[in-house]
Design an enzyme around this catalytic site. Structure first.
Site, PDB file in Angstrom:
ATOM      1  N   HIS A  18     -10.504   3.556   2.700  1.00 51.29           N
ATOM      2  CA  HIS A  18      -9.999   4.646   3.567  1.00 51.29           C
ATOM      3  C   HIS A  18     -10.701   4.610   4.931  1.00 51.29           C
ATOM      4  O   HIS A  18     -10.070   4.727   5.978  1.00 51.29           O
ATOM      5  CB  HIS A  18     -10.301   6.020   2.946  1.00 51.29           C
ATOM      6  N   LYS A  42      -2.267  18.304 -10.688  1.00 52.49           N
ATOM      7  CA  LYS A  42      -3.189  17.185 -10.974  1.00 52.49           C
ATOM      8  C   LYS A  42      -4.611  17.644 -10.707  1.00 52.49           C
ATOM      9  O   LYS A  42      -4.943  18.009  -9.586  1.00 52.49           O
ATOM     10  CB  LYS A  42      -2.822  16.009 -10.053  1.00 52.49           C
ATOM     11  N   ARG A  91      -2.127  -1.960   0.449  1.00 56.02           N
ATOM     12  CA  ARG A  91      -2.985  -2.952  -0.200  1.00 56.02           C
ATOM     13  C   ARG A  91      -2.164  -4.052  -0.856  1.00 56.02           C
ATOM     14  O   ARG A  91      -2.468  -5.216  -0.739  1.00 56.02           O
ATOM     15  CB  ARG A  91      -3.859  -2.277  -1.276  1.00 56.02           C
ATOM     16  N   SER A 129      -9.869   4.838  -5.210  1.00 58.35           N
ATOM     17  CA  SER A 129     -10.657   5.991  -5.668  1.00 58.35           C
ATOM     18  C   SER A 129     -10.743   6.054  -7.186  1.00 58.35           C
ATOM     19  O   SER A 129     -11.749   6.497  -7.735  1.00 58.35           O
ATOM     20  CB  SER A 129     -10.037   7.287  -5.140  1.00 58.35           C
TER      21      SER A 129
HETATM   22  P1  ADP Z   1      -2.913   8.756  -2.850  1.00 58.15           P
HETATM   23  O1  ADP Z   1      -3.449   9.673  -3.887  1.00 58.15           O
HETATM   24  O2  ADP Z   1      -1.731   9.267  -2.096  1.00 58.15           O
HETATM   25  O3  ADP Z   1      -2.753   7.322  -3.291  1.00 58.15           O
HETATM   26  P2  ADP Z   1      -5.358   7.993  -1.714  1.00 58.15           P
HETATM   27  O4  ADP Z   1      -6.432   8.952  -1.401  1.00 58.15           O
HETATM   28  O5  ADP Z   1      -5.538   7.127  -2.879  1.00 58.15           O
HETATM   29  O6  ADP Z   1      -4.014   8.769  -1.771  1.00 58.15           O
HETATM   30  O7  ADP Z   1      -5.068   7.070  -0.465  1.00 58.15           O
HETATM   31  C1  ADP Z   1      -4.665   7.547   0.797  1.00 58.15           C
HETATM   32  C2  ADP Z   1      -4.197   6.385   1.636  1.00 58.15           C
HETATM   33  O8  ADP Z   1      -5.239   5.442   1.745  1.00 58.15           O
HETATM   34  C3  ADP Z   1      -2.999   5.621   1.081  1.00 58.15           C
HETATM   35  O9  ADP Z   1      -2.171   5.242   2.164  1.00 58.15           O
HETATM   36  C4  ADP Z   1      -3.600   4.399   0.458  1.00 58.15           C
HETATM   37  O10 ADP Z   1      -2.701   3.311   0.468  1.00 58.15           O
HETATM   38  C5  ADP Z   1      -4.747   4.160   1.415  1.00 58.15           C
HETATM   39  N1  ADP Z   1      -5.809   3.391   0.778  1.00 58.15           N
HETATM   40  C6  ADP Z   1      -6.513   3.703  -0.324  1.00 58.15           C
HETATM   41  N2  ADP Z   1      -7.422   2.740  -0.616  1.00 58.15           N
HETATM   42  C7  ADP Z   1      -7.264   1.770   0.327  1.00 58.15           C
HETATM   43  C8  ADP Z   1      -7.868   0.490   0.577  1.00 58.15           C
HETATM   44  N3  ADP Z   1      -8.820   0.015  -0.234  1.00 58.15           N
HETATM   45  N4  ADP Z   1      -7.447  -0.223   1.645  1.00 58.15           N
HETATM   46  C9  ADP Z   1      -6.479   0.265   2.446  1.00 58.15           C
HETATM   47  N5  ADP Z   1      -5.844   1.449   2.265  1.00 58.15           N
HETATM   48  C10 ADP Z   1      -6.229   2.192   1.224  1.00 58.15           C
END
Ligand code: ADP
Length: 155
Positions: A18, A42, A91, A129
């Site tokens: 992120h 959730k 990703r 995450s």
């Molecule tokens: P969600 O619960 O909607 O998946 P996240 O908090 O997991 O939200 O992720 C928010 C954004 O960050 C999404 O666009 C996701 O694709 C991006 N993201 C998460 N991890 C990575 C990563 N390792 N590299 C690039 N983008 C990421």
């Protein structure tokens, strides 16, 4: 007009993936609101106050980064925040399939909002995450996956 983007997600917790997307998007926008989505159906692993605090700590020296929580539709939050861009990270091809649907639905709901995608930097592809939560839950060291400024509580 201010170029303002919303970066929506759960950030449960924020990871180096992120952080990388946000830092790379900083030159593209005047302001980025990192929007922590609250989903009543959730249950999150970390409390929303902690998730917000950690993101604020990571970007303490970046005045163009704001952090807020929201409920409901992302496009409604964008409208209310006067943001015309949604930022997302990609990703894998699975991310793309998911994001395409969400992005196209958002475009129907609010044609003035553009979703902008940044490709992940290769070394961060496998960071997400849910992996961080699993490792943390089992007492492992998550420090290589999360930003340096974030200190997660011990389990
Ligand atoms: P969600 O619960 O909607 O998946 P996240 O908090 O997991 O939200 O992720 C928010 C954004 O960050 C999404 O666009 C996701 O694709 C991006 N993201 C998460 N991890 C990575 C990563 N390792 N590299 C690039 N983008 C990421």
């Amino acid at each position: 007009m201010i170029k303002r983007a919303v970066f929506p997600g759960s950030f449960d917790p924020i990871t180096r993936g992120h952080e990388n997307i946000i830092r790379r998007a900083m030159p593209l926008f005047d302001e980025i609101i990192v929007a922590v989505g609250l989903n009543i159906e959730k249950k999150s692993y970390f409390r929303v106050e902690d998730r917000i605090r950690w993101i604020r700590e990571v970007f303490a020296d970046s005045p163009s980064i704001k952090v807020e929580s929201y409920t409901g539709l992302t496009v409604d939050f964008c409208r209310q925040a006067d943001a015309t861009f949604i930022l997302r990270g990609l990703r894998t091809s699975a991310d793309f399939e998911f994001e395409r649907t969400v992005g196209q639905v958002n475009k129907k709901l609010s044609p003035v909002i553009e979703t902008i995608f940044l490709l992940t930097t290769p070394e961060y592809t496998s960071i997400n995450s849910s992996i961080v939560r699993d490792v943390h839950k089992n007492g492992g060291d998550v420090s290589i996956f999360i930003p340096d400024a974030v200190k997660l509580p011990k389990i």
